[in-house]
Design a protein around this motif. Structure first.
Motif, PDB file in Angstrom:
ATOM      1  N   LEU A 187       0.836  -1.196   0.000  1.00  0.00           N
ATOM      2  CA  LEU A 187       0.000   0.000   0.000  1.00  0.00           C
ATOM      3  C   LEU A 187       0.877   1.255   0.000  1.00  0.00           C
ATOM      4  CD1 LEU A 187      -2.681   1.518   0.148  1.00  0.00           C
ATOM      5  CD2 LEU A 187      -2.633   1.171   2.651  1.00  0.00           C
ATOM      6  N   GLN A 188       1.894   1.270   0.851  1.00  0.00           N
ATOM      7  CA  GLN A 188       2.807   2.429   0.898  1.00  0.00           C
ATOM      8  C   GLN A 188       3.493   2.638  -0.448  1.00  0.00           C
ATOM      9  OE1 GLN A 188       2.986   4.655   3.438  1.00  0.00           O
ATOM     10  NE2 GLN A 188       1.350   3.418   4.323  1.00  0.00           N
ATOM     11  N   GLU A 189       3.847   1.549  -1.114  1.00  0.00           N
ATOM     12  CA  GLU A 189       4.502   1.666  -2.415  1.00  0.00           C
ATOM     13  C   GLU A 189       3.519   2.168  -3.487  1.00  0.00           C
ATOM     14  OE1 GLU A 189       7.716   1.650  -3.156  1.00  0.00           O
ATOM     15  OE2 GLU A 189       8.080   1.353  -1.017  1.00  0.00           O
ATOM     16  N   PHE A 190       2.279   1.721  -3.427  1.00  0.00           N
ATOM     17  CA  PHE A 190       1.263   2.272  -4.342  1.00  0.00           C
ATOM     18  C   PHE A 190       1.114   3.777  -4.117  1.00  0.00           C
ATOM     19  CE2 PHE A 190      -1.020  -1.982  -5.010  1.00  0.00           C
ATOM     20  CZ  PHE A 190      -0.788  -2.011  -6.373  1.00  0.00           C
ATOM     21  N   MET A 191       1.056   4.172  -2.852  1.00  0.00           N
ATOM     22  CA  MET A 191       0.891   5.589  -2.526  1.00  0.00           C
ATOM     23  C   MET A 191       2.108   6.400  -2.987  1.00  0.00           C
ATOM     24  SD  MET A 191      -0.946   4.998   1.194  1.00  0.00           S
ATOM     25  CE  MET A 191      -0.642   6.627   1.788  1.00  0.00           C
ATOM     26  N   ASP A 207      -5.030  -7.973  -5.043  1.00  0.00           N
ATOM     27  CA  ASP A 207      -6.164  -7.570  -5.891  1.00  0.00           C
ATOM     28  C   ASP A 207      -7.246  -6.895  -5.057  1.00  0.00           C
ATOM     29  OD1 ASP A 207      -5.000  -8.503  -8.248  1.00  0.00           O
ATOM     30  OD2 ASP A 207      -5.978 -10.467  -8.110  1.00  0.00           O
ATOM     31  N   ALA A 208      -7.517  -7.433  -3.867  1.00  0.00           N
ATOM     32  CA  ALA A 208      -8.514  -6.827  -2.973  1.00  0.00           C
ATOM     33  C   ALA A 208      -8.059  -5.438  -2.520  1.00  0.00           C
ATOM     34  CB  ALA A 208      -8.767  -7.728  -1.767  1.00  0.00           C
ATOM     35  N   LEU A 209      -6.775  -5.283  -2.267  1.00  0.00           N
ATOM     36  CA  LEU A 209      -6.227  -3.982  -1.877  1.00  0.00           C
ATOM     37  C   LEU A 209      -6.429  -2.961  -2.998  1.00  0.00           C
ATOM     38  CD1 LEU A 209      -4.491  -2.298   0.163  1.00  0.00           C
ATOM     39  CD2 LEU A 209      -2.496  -3.093  -1.141  1.00  0.00           C
ATOM     40  N   ILE A 210      -6.176  -3.379  -4.221  1.00  0.00           N
ATOM     41  CA  ILE A 210      -6.370  -2.488  -5.370  1.00  0.00           C
ATOM     42  C   ILE A 210      -7.831  -2.041  -5.453  1.00  0.00           C
ATOM     43  CG2 ILE A 210      -6.395  -2.428  -7.911  1.00  0.00           C
ATOM     44  CD1 ILE A 210      -3.808  -4.148  -7.813  1.00  0.00           C
TER      45      ILE A 210
END
Length: 182
Positions: free
Chosen positions: A56-60, A95-98
């Protein structure tokens, strides 16, 4: 278990440059690598919760960084998900996080693992080499970037077959040199 993050990052970059780019398995990787726009983010996570938080941190980070500075991220996981089935099951969480973060249409992932095995193949089949990496890796991809490069790439549907042919034509010596971790 203590890991040397720099060594893991180095091994991942070496795989990226020698295998992914060197064999042209991803025809879109050379330019961002040359421009230093590929982040290799090594995590010390050793459980699902830690790893999801790290991803999540890397997506952000990817979302908040201009594409000219950072094109894509390889999340490298040296302490967790050694078992390919566990890795595959964990991808459902990603996938659920996305979905949960409303990143659908913005990000997608590609997957790599030392024991990668496509459905319907034998673990020793050459085609599995196209997705084999020194550590479990989850590649975070900007969908807009993929759409942009695919518009200008002739016959992107042929990439998987071309990759299988490329790795199948490697000699045993070349395979040992390119995949010493297998």
């Amino acid at each position: 278990m203590s890991i040397n993050l720099e060594q893991v990052e180095h091994q991942t970059r070496e795989w990226l440059e020698k295998v992914v780019i060197g064999l042209n398995l991803c025809p879109f990787a050379a330019k961002p690598n040359r421009n230093k726009q590929i982040r290799i983010a090594v995590t010390e996570a050793d459980n699902e919760e830690q790893l999801l938080e790290f991803i999540l941190q890397e997506f952000m980070h990817l979302q908040s960084t201009d594409v000219e500075e950072l094109e894509t991220t390889l999340v490298t996981i040296p302490n967790f998900l050694d078992d390919f089935m566990d890795y595959n099951l964990f991808l459902d969480w990603v996938d659920a996080l996305i979905k949960q973060q409303d990143y659908e249409g913005e990000f997608q992932i590609a997957t790599f693992h030392p024991d990668y095995c496509f459905a319907g193949t034998h673990p020793d089949d050459d085609e599995n080499l196209t997705n084999r990496s020194p550590y479990p890796v989850i590649h975070l991809i900007r969908e807009a970037s993929m759409e942009r490069v695919l518009k200008h790439y002739p016959d992107p549907e042929a990439i998987p077959d071309n990759n299988i042919e490329r790795v199948s034509n490697l000699t045993d010596e070349q395979k040992r040199a390119l995949f010493p971790y297998l």
